[in-house]
Design an enzyme around this catalytic site. Structure first.
Site, PDB file in Angstrom:
ATOM      1  N   ARG A  88       0.818  -1.211   0.000  1.00 20.28           N
ATOM      2  CA  ARG A  88       0.000   0.000   0.000  1.00 20.28           C
ATOM      3  C   ARG A  88       0.851   1.260   0.000  1.00 20.28           C
ATOM      4  O   ARG A  88       0.310   2.362   0.053  1.00 20.28           O
ATOM      5  CB  ARG A  88      -0.849   0.023   1.261  1.00 20.28           C
ATOM      6  CG  ARG A  88      -2.322  -0.260   1.060  1.00 20.28           C
ATOM      7  CD  ARG A  88      -2.858  -0.427   2.461  1.00 20.28           C
ATOM      8  NE  ARG A  88      -4.240  -0.193   2.604  1.00 20.28           N
ATOM      9  CZ  ARG A  88      -5.153  -1.155   2.699  1.00 20.28           C
ATOM     10  NH1 ARG A  88      -4.828  -2.407   2.549  1.00 20.28           N
ATOM     11  NH2 ARG A  88      -6.392  -0.856   2.941  1.00 20.28           N
ATOM     12  N   ARG A 171      -9.745   6.721   5.285  1.00 18.20           N
ATOM     13  CA  ARG A 171      -9.104   5.605   4.557  1.00 18.20           C
ATOM     14  C   ARG A 171      -8.960   5.950   3.078  1.00 18.20           C
ATOM     15  O   ARG A 171      -7.956   5.624   2.452  1.00 18.20           O
ATOM     16  CB  ARG A 171      -9.919   4.319   4.739  1.00 18.20           C
ATOM     17  CG  ARG A 171      -9.714   3.696   6.113  1.00 18.20           C
ATOM     18  CD  ARG A 171     -10.860   2.795   6.533  1.00 18.20           C
ATOM     19  NE  ARG A 171     -11.085   1.664   5.679  1.00 18.20           N
ATOM     20  CZ  ARG A 171     -12.204   0.927   5.689  1.00 18.20           C
ATOM     21  NH1 ARG A 171     -13.185   1.221   6.532  1.00 18.20           N
ATOM     22  NH2 ARG A 171     -12.331  -0.101   4.890  1.00 18.20           N
TER      23      ARG A 171
HETATM   24  P1  AP5 Z   1      -8.342  -3.539   4.692  1.00 16.36           P
HETATM   25  O1  AP5 Z   1      -9.012  -4.580   5.498  1.00 16.36           O
HETATM   26  O2  AP5 Z   1      -7.405  -3.952   3.628  1.00 16.36           O
HETATM   27  O3  AP5 Z   1      -9.470  -2.566   4.178  1.00 16.36           O
HETATM   28  P2  AP5 Z   1      -9.620  -1.694   2.827  1.00 16.36           P
HETATM   29  O4  AP5 Z   1      -8.495  -1.700   1.869  1.00 16.36           O
HETATM   30  O5  AP5 Z   1     -10.045  -0.378   3.324  1.00 16.36           O
HETATM   31  O6  AP5 Z   1     -10.612  -2.495   2.013  1.00 16.36           O
HETATM   32  P3  AP5 Z   1     -11.949  -3.093   2.465  1.00 16.36           P
HETATM   33  O7  AP5 Z   1     -11.736  -4.463   3.053  1.00 16.36           O
HETATM   34  O8  AP5 Z   1     -12.705  -2.139   3.333  1.00 16.36           O
HETATM   35  O9  AP5 Z   1     -12.725  -3.155   1.072  1.00 16.36           O
HETATM   36  P4  AP5 Z   1     -12.725  -4.213  -0.091  1.00 16.36           P
HETATM   37  O10 AP5 Z   1     -12.209  -3.554  -1.320  1.00 16.36           O
HETATM   38  O11 AP5 Z   1     -12.074  -5.508   0.304  1.00 16.36           O
HETATM   39  O12 AP5 Z   1     -14.299  -4.387  -0.251  1.00 16.36           O
HETATM   40  P5  AP5 Z   1     -15.247  -5.651  -0.038  1.00 16.36           P
HETATM   41  O13 AP5 Z   1     -14.929  -6.703  -1.038  1.00 16.36           O
HETATM   42  O14 AP5 Z   1     -15.317  -6.065   1.398  1.00 16.36           O
HETATM   43  O15 AP5 Z   1      -7.504  -2.563   5.657  1.00 16.36           O
HETATM   44  C1  AP5 Z   1      -8.050  -2.081   6.869  1.00 16.36           C
HETATM   45  C2  AP5 Z   1      -7.003  -1.252   7.607  1.00 16.36           C
HETATM   46  O16 AP5 Z   1      -5.849  -2.087   7.911  1.00 16.36           O
HETATM   47  C3  AP5 Z   1      -6.410  -0.060   6.809  1.00 16.36           C
HETATM   48  O17 AP5 Z   1      -7.205   1.097   6.929  1.00 16.36           O
HETATM   49  C4  AP5 Z   1      -5.032   0.099   7.512  1.00 16.36           C
HETATM   50  O18 AP5 Z   1      -5.159   0.743   8.753  1.00 16.36           O
HETATM   51  C5  AP5 Z   1      -4.625  -1.352   7.778  1.00 16.36           C
HETATM   52  N1  AP5 Z   1      -3.841  -1.916   6.661  1.00 16.36           N
HETATM   53  C6  AP5 Z   1      -4.208  -2.984   5.882  1.00 16.36           C
HETATM   54  N2  AP5 Z   1      -3.243  -3.242   4.982  1.00 16.36           N
HETATM   55  C7  AP5 Z   1      -2.252  -2.337   5.179  1.00 16.36           C
HETATM   56  C8  AP5 Z   1      -1.002  -2.094   4.546  1.00 16.36           C
HETATM   57  N3  AP5 Z   1      -0.592  -2.847   3.508  1.00 16.36           N
HETATM   58  N4  AP5 Z   1      -0.251  -1.064   5.000  1.00 16.36           N
HETATM   59  C9  AP5 Z   1      -0.647  -0.308   6.046  1.00 16.36           C
HETATM   60  N5  AP5 Z   1      -1.829  -0.482   6.694  1.00 16.36           N
HETATM   61  C10 AP5 Z   1      -2.625  -1.500   6.258  1.00 16.36           C
HETATM   62  O19 AP5 Z   1     -16.637  -4.987  -0.462  1.00 16.36           O
HETATM   63  C11 AP5 Z   1     -17.231  -3.943   0.314  1.00 16.36           C
HETATM   64  C12 AP5 Z   1     -18.766  -4.115   0.339  1.00 16.36           C
HETATM   65  O20 AP5 Z   1     -19.292  -3.968  -0.988  1.00 16.36           O
HETATM   66  C13 AP5 Z   1     -19.221  -5.494   0.816  1.00 16.36           C
HETATM   67  O21 AP5 Z   1     -20.392  -5.354   1.555  1.00 16.36           O
HETATM   68  C14 AP5 Z   1     -19.479  -6.272  -0.483  1.00 16.36           C
HETATM   69  O22 AP5 Z   1     -20.476  -7.248  -0.291  1.00 16.36           O
HETATM   70  C15 AP5 Z   1     -19.962  -5.157  -1.420  1.00 16.36           C
HETATM   71  N6  AP5 Z   1     -19.580  -5.367  -2.812  1.00 16.36           N
HETATM   72  C16 AP5 Z   1     -18.329  -5.703  -3.274  1.00 16.36           C
HETATM   73  N7  AP5 Z   1     -18.318  -5.770  -4.621  1.00 16.36           N
HETATM   74  C17 AP5 Z   1     -19.596  -5.471  -5.028  1.00 16.36           C
HETATM   75  C18 AP5 Z   1     -20.211  -5.360  -6.305  1.00 16.36           C
HETATM   76  N8  AP5 Z   1     -19.540  -5.554  -7.460  1.00 16.36           N
HETATM   77  N9  AP5 Z   1     -21.523  -5.001  -6.365  1.00 16.36           N
HETATM   78  C19 AP5 Z   1     -22.217  -4.778  -5.208  1.00 16.36           C
HETATM   79  N10 AP5 Z   1     -21.692  -4.865  -3.967  1.00 16.36           N
HETATM   80  C20 AP5 Z   1     -20.381  -5.213  -3.864  1.00 16.36           C
END
Ligand code: AP5
Length: 217
Positions: A88, A171
Site C-alpha cells: 500500500r 481511509r
Molecule cells: P483492509 O481490510 O485492507 O481494508 P480496505 O483496503 O479499506 O478495504 P476493504 O476491506 O474495506 O474493502 P474491499 O475492497 O475488500 O471491499 P469488499 O470486497 O469487502 O484494511 C483495513 C485497515 O488495515 C487499513 O485502513 C489500515 O489501517 C490497515 N492496513 C491494511 N493493509 C495495510 C497495509 N498494507 N499497509 C498499512 N496499513 C494497512 O466490499 C465492500 C462491500 O461492498 C461489501 O459489503 C461487499 O459485499 C460489497 N460489494 C463488493 N463488490 C460489489 C459489487 N460488485 N456489487 C455490489 N456490492 C459489492
C-alpha cells in the site's frame, strides 16, 4: 500466478479475492485480515495496530513489511499468490519486489478495482461480515436470507469498527495519497496492469478478472 490486488476501500478486493481463490486455488494473503487477526489475539502489537486502523490511517511500513514478509515466506509462490491490500506504499512495494526477486518469482500482474467515492462509502457503511466464516454481505446489495444472520453459519453478523463514514473518508484519503503512487510504480516497472470497474455486478467483475488474468475453469 502471482498477483497484487489493489483498489480503494469498498471497491470489492476482498469479495473478488475470495471468488478467485475458490475457483483457482491460489494462496490469498489479505493484509487487513492478517492485521485484524493480530488485533484479535490481544497482543501488545495488536494494541498498537488498533490506534492506526480505527483512525483509518495506514499502519507504519516497518510493522507491515515484517508481518507480510513472514506471511509470504510461509507460502509457495510457485503455486500462485494473491496479495490483497498489500503493498500500500512504495516502501512496501519495494520490499515485496526484493523478497519475490530473491526467489526468482516476481509479480506477474496488478489488478486494480476502481469505483466512485459515493459508491465506496455506501458499500463500506452497509457492509456486514460473519465473525465465524468471514463471509461478507451488504445490507442492501448482498443481504443474508435472514436479517443480520450468516447464511452459512447462522451466526450474528458484525460491522467492522473502521466502517463508519468518518473513518472511511480518512481511509480514502490515505489511499489517494499513499497507495495510488504504487500503481504508478508498478506501471513504470512494466508490470501487466489490469483495471476493472468495481461498480459492475460482482459476478461480472469476477469474470473479467479471471479472463484478464488468463485463468480459466
Ligand atoms: P483492509 O481490510 O485492507 O481494508 P480496505 O483496503 O479499506 O478495504 P476493504 O476491506 O474495506 O474493502 P474491499 O475492497 O475488500 O471491499 P469488499 O470486497 O469487502 O484494511 C483495513 C485497515 O488495515 C487499513 O485502513 C489500515 O489501517 C490497515 N492496513 C491494511 N493493509 C495495510 C497495509 N498494507 N499497509 C498499512 N496499513 C494497512 O466490499 C465492500 C462491500 O461492498 C461489501 O459489503 C461487499 O459485499 C460489497 N460489494 C463488493 N463488490 C460489489 C459489487 N460488485 N456489487 C455490489 N456490492 C459489492
Amino acid at each position: 500466478m502471482r498477483v497484487v490486488l489493489m483498489g480503494p476501500p469498498g471497491a470489492g478486493k476482498g469479495t473478488q479475492a475470495k471468488r478467485l481463490v475458490e475457483r483457482f486455488g491460489m494462496a490469498h494473503l489479505s493484509s487487513g485480515d492478517i492485521l485484524r487477526a493480530e488485533r484479535a489475539a490481544g497482543t501488545e502489537l495488536g494494541e498498537k495496530l488498533k490506534s492506526y486502523m480505527d483512525a483509518g490511517e495506514l499502519v507504519p511500513d516497518e510493522i507491515v513489511v515484517e508481518i507480510m514478509a513472514g506471511a509470504v515466506a510461509k507460502q509457495d509462490p510457485q503455486k500462485g499468490l494473491l496479495l490483497d491490500g498489500f503493498p500500500r506504499t512504495i516502501i512496501q512495494a519495494e520490499a515485496l519486489d526484493e523478497q519475490l526477486d530473491r526467489l526468482g518469482l516476481p509479480l506477474e500482474a496488478v489488478l486494480i478495482i476502481e469505483a466512485d467515492e459515493s459508491l465506496l462509502v455506501e458499500r463500506i457503511t452497509g457492509r456486514r461480515s460473519c465473525p465465524s466464516c468471514g463471509r461478507v454481505y451488504h445490507v442492501k446489495n448482498i443481504p443474508p436470507a435472514k436479517e443480520d444472520i450468516c447464511d452459512a453459519c447462522g451466526v450474528k453478523l458484525i460491522q467492522r469498527e473502521d466502517d463508519t463514514e468518518t473513518v472511511v473518508r480518512q481511509r480514502l484519503t490515505a489511499y489517494r495519497s499513499q497507495t495510488e503512487p504504487v500503481i504508478e510504480y508498478y506501471a513504470a516497472g512494466g508490470r501487466k496492469m489490469i483495471k476493472l470497474d468495481g461498480a459492475e455486478p460482482l459476478e461480472e467483475v469476477a469474470e473479467q478478472a479471471a479472463e484478464a488474468l488468463g485463468l480459466s475453469g
